[in-house]
Design a protein around this motif. Sequence first.
Motif, PDB file in Angstrom:
ATOM      1  N   GLU A  74       0.908 -26.146   2.285  1.00 60.11           N
ATOM      2  CA  GLU A  74      -0.380 -26.378   1.632  1.00 60.11           C
ATOM      3  C   GLU A  74      -1.335 -25.192   1.789  1.00 60.11           C
ATOM      4  O   GLU A  74      -2.253 -25.012   0.972  1.00 60.11           O
ATOM      5  N   LEU A  75      -1.141 -24.384   2.815  1.00 59.81           N
ATOM      6  CA  LEU A  75      -2.004 -23.223   3.024  1.00 59.81           C
ATOM      7  C   LEU A  75      -1.842 -22.192   1.913  1.00 59.81           C
ATOM      8  O   LEU A  75      -2.707 -21.335   1.722  1.00 59.81           O
ATOM      9  N   PHE A  76      -0.728 -22.284   1.176  1.00 55.79           N
ATOM     10  CA  PHE A  76      -0.414 -21.284   0.160  1.00 55.79           C
ATOM     11  C   PHE A  76      -0.443 -21.871  -1.250  1.00 55.79           C
ATOM     12  O   PHE A  76       0.111 -21.292  -2.184  1.00 55.79           O
ATOM     13  N   ASP A  77      -1.120 -22.996  -1.401  1.00 56.47           N
ATOM     14  CA  ASP A  77      -1.228 -23.624  -2.718  1.00 56.47           C
ATOM     15  C   ASP A  77      -1.810 -22.635  -3.734  1.00 56.47           C
ATOM     16  O   ASP A  77      -2.816 -21.965  -3.477  1.00 56.47           O
ATOM     17  N   GLY A  78      -1.159 -22.546  -4.876  1.00 57.48           N
ATOM     18  CA  GLY A  78      -1.666 -21.702  -5.951  1.00 57.48           C
ATOM     19  C   GLY A  78      -1.335 -20.238  -5.840  1.00 57.48           C
ATOM     20  O   GLY A  78      -1.660 -19.452  -6.745  1.00 57.48           O
ATOM     21  N   VAL A  79      -0.682 -19.817  -4.755  1.00 57.73           N
ATOM     22  CA  VAL A  79      -0.346 -18.402  -4.583  1.00 57.73           C
ATOM     23  C   VAL A  79       0.856 -18.045  -5.453  1.00 57.73           C
ATOM     24  O   VAL A  79       1.883 -18.730  -5.428  1.00 57.73           O
ATOM     25  N   THR A  80       0.726 -16.982  -6.224  1.00 56.25           N
ATOM     26  CA  THR A  80       1.845 -16.524  -7.064  1.00 56.25           C
ATOM     27  C   THR A  80       2.285 -15.103  -6.749  1.00 56.25           C
ATOM     28  O   THR A  80       3.399 -14.709  -7.106  1.00 56.25           O
ATOM     29  N   GLU A  81       1.417 -14.326  -6.075  1.00 57.70           N
ATOM     30  CA  GLU A  81       1.750 -12.931  -5.772  1.00 57.70           C
ATOM     31  C   GLU A  81       1.253 -12.588  -4.370  1.00 57.70           C
ATOM     32  O   GLU A  81       0.364 -13.258  -3.829  1.00 57.70           O
ATOM     33  N   SER A  82       1.823 -11.525  -3.806  1.00 54.19           N
ATOM     34  CA  SER A  82       1.417 -11.125  -2.460  1.00 54.19           C
ATOM     35  C   SER A  82       1.511  -9.619  -2.297  1.00 54.19           C
ATOM     36  O   SER A  82       2.227  -8.931  -3.033  1.00 54.19           O
ATOM     37  N   ILE A  83       0.770  -9.115  -1.311  1.00 51.32           N
ATOM     38  CA  ILE A  83       0.912  -7.724  -0.888  1.00 51.32           C
ATOM     39  C   ILE A  83       1.057  -7.709   0.628  1.00 51.32           C
ATOM     40  O   ILE A  83       0.498  -8.538   1.338  1.00 51.32           O
ATOM     41  N   SER A  84       1.856  -6.752   1.102  1.00 51.71           N
ATOM     42  CA  SER A  84       2.055  -6.607   2.534  1.00 51.71           C
ATOM     43  C   SER A  84       2.508  -5.186   2.834  1.00 51.71           C
ATOM     44  O   SER A  84       2.147  -4.250   2.123  1.00 51.71           O
ATOM     45  N   GLU A  85       3.373  -5.015   3.827  1.00 51.01           N
ATOM     46  CA  GLU A  85       3.636  -3.712   4.432  1.00 51.01           C
ATOM     47  C   GLU A  85       4.615  -2.816   3.672  1.00 51.01           C
ATOM     48  O   GLU A  85       5.302  -3.232   2.757  1.00 51.01           O
ATOM     49  N   VAL A  86       4.671  -1.581   4.140  1.00 55.87           N
ATOM     50  CA  VAL A  86       5.605  -0.514   3.758  1.00 55.87           C
ATOM     51  C   VAL A  86       5.507  -0.165   2.279  1.00 55.87           C
ATOM     52  O   VAL A  86       6.484  -0.171   1.536  1.00 55.87           O
ATOM     53  N   GLY A  87       4.317   0.164   1.855  1.00 63.00           N
ATOM     54  CA  GLY A  87       4.085   0.659   0.510  1.00 63.00           C
ATOM     55  C   GLY A  87       2.641   1.088   0.384  1.00 63.00           C
ATOM     56  O   GLY A  87       1.819   0.785   1.248  1.00 63.00           O
ATOM     57  N   GLY A  88       2.336   1.823  -0.675  1.00 62.98           N
ATOM     58  CA  GLY A  88       0.970   2.266  -0.904  1.00 62.98           C
ATOM     59  C   GLY A  88       0.597   3.546  -0.212  1.00 62.98           C
ATOM     60  O   GLY A  88      -0.545   4.004  -0.311  1.00 62.98           O
ATOM     61  N   TYR A  89       1.538   4.177   0.492  1.00 59.53           N
ATOM     62  CA  TYR A  89       1.260   5.424   1.213  1.00 59.53           C
ATOM     63  C   TYR A  89       1.539   6.620   0.299  1.00 59.53           C
ATOM     64  O   TYR A  89       2.282   6.523  -0.688  1.00 59.53           O
ATOM     65  N   SER A  90       0.973   7.762   0.655  1.00 57.79           N
ATOM     66  CA  SER A  90       1.014   8.911  -0.243  1.00 57.79           C
ATOM     67  C   SER A  90       2.095   9.923   0.117  1.00 57.79           C
ATOM     68  O   SER A  90       2.496  10.062   1.272  1.00 57.79           O
ATOM     69  N   LEU A  91       2.558  10.624  -0.903  1.00 54.37           N
ATOM     70  CA  LEU A  91       3.426  11.794  -0.782  1.00 54.37           C
ATOM     71  C   LEU A  91       2.771  12.895  -1.604  1.00 54.37           C
ATOM     72  O   LEU A  91       2.694  12.797  -2.832  1.00 54.37           O
ATOM     73  N   GLU A  92       2.273  13.936  -0.933  1.00 55.35           N
ATOM     74  CA  GLU A  92       1.556  14.997  -1.635  1.00 55.35           C
ATOM     75  C   GLU A  92       2.530  15.957  -2.296  1.00 55.35           C
ATOM     76  O   GLU A  92       3.376  16.569  -1.637  1.00 55.35           O
ATOM     77  N   VAL A  93       2.407  16.083  -3.610  1.00 51.42           N
ATOM     78  CA  VAL A  93       3.202  17.050  -4.368  1.00 51.42           C
ATOM     79  C   VAL A  93       2.526  18.407  -4.354  1.00 51.42           C
ATOM     80  O   VAL A  93       3.138  19.434  -4.073  1.00 51.42           O
ATOM     81  N   ASP A  94       1.233  18.413  -4.658  1.00 51.67           N
ATOM     82  CA  ASP A  94       0.387  19.595  -4.569  1.00 51.67           C
ATOM     83  C   ASP A  94      -1.053  19.097  -4.468  1.00 51.67           C
ATOM     84  O   ASP A  94      -1.294  17.880  -4.528  1.00 51.67           O
TER      85      ASP A  94
END
Length: 434
Positions: free
Chosen positions: A163-183
């Motif tokens: 019931e704590l997650f009623d209506g949830v369809t998407e999520s975000i969490s770890e190991v993503g969103g970090y940068s790799l500098e090309v230039d």
Amino acid sequence: MTPAELEVAELCAELIRVDSSNYGDGSGPGERAAAEVVMARLSEVGVEAHYSESAPGRGNVVTRIEGSDPSLPALLVHGHLDVVPANAADWSVDPFAGEIRDGYIWGRGAVDMKDMDAMMLAVLRQMVSEGRRPRRDIVFAWVADEEAGGVYGAKYLTANHRELFDGVTESISEVGGYSLEVDPDLRLYLIETAQKGLSWMRLVADGTAGHGSMLNSSNAVTEVAKAVARLGSHEWPLTLTPTVRQFLTEVSDAFGLPFDPENPTPVLDKLGPLVRFVGATLSHTTNPTMLSAGYKANVIPGQAEAVVDGRFLPGYEDDFFKTVDELLGPNVRREFVQHDIALETTFDGALVESMIAALKAEDPTARAVPYCMSGGTDNKTFFADLGVRGFGFVPLRLPKDMDFAGMFHGVDERVPVEALQFGVRVLDRLLLNY
């Protein structure tokens, strides 16, 4: 600076100072003390949260912020409070001191994943203190036991507190969103949209026990050893899943390289240490990790065992096990020590567009690309049990020379303070505008 930017580093350090090591056998301190820190910081701004223990000391915290538009589905933002153990003798700092120096926060969990735990807490505290409401309901969850499969954390919550997650369809969490500098004019931000499946397999061979000095044509040790050698030395063919192909195409374009799907090595070489995150996502893998047999030098045992860490690509699980069973041969059987699904979702939709917009608002050089990770996260549980579409998105703008992949479970784990401040700005934009 915003209130979230000003306090996120200290919140991260405070969480690191709580030893929540997960040894995987129930012997660790648990997550209760870390959960109490989260609860206390939420209470300071008047946020009530649900606290539950799946076992003594295994604490989980969940709270929901109501959005302004109840017709929109809810978003889950989750992080785990447990960390892998750290041997202090190997570190140049106390791994549980939460030391802040040289522009970094040092300690076990700095990137896996008390950085995101702190970012979630800082953004939520600022949002509530300033009386701002997101468009949709946002469920924040700080959970136990991710480092050992989530039995006492995500899996417990989906089984006992759906019931704590009623209506949830998407999520975000770890190991993503970090940068790799090309230039200086281009940074790639890797957003995780896929994860390999996991199969820890126990291999068992039965034979004829006997004296070590006699002939024996049914030796269990020999059978297991041959099977382990076949699995460990097998060269799995290159297989590009949709996510991996898109990632390699995007990186090739960013670095001005032609993309050859038969030879991705030139592209991988541009990733530096980050190749450890994605290099193993171009094929299945089977790595032997344990052997066990016998009790005396001159006694041939009647049974021998080995453990193999298998990882399979999304969409290719049947192909993986077909080959594994062929390599094992008729005299060795396999049992699951642990098995978990593979995941893959498409890099599109309103949430993806919002993540991209939030990144570009804070870093005009940002270019978001999807990628597959060779490990797994609690996103698997929320998808398998609740059908929640998950992404890895912990936004961090990193120094070009930082070995980010080496920080995960590594010695002298640390995260730049400026990266956390960047992260809370991006996360705040995303959560309010999506």
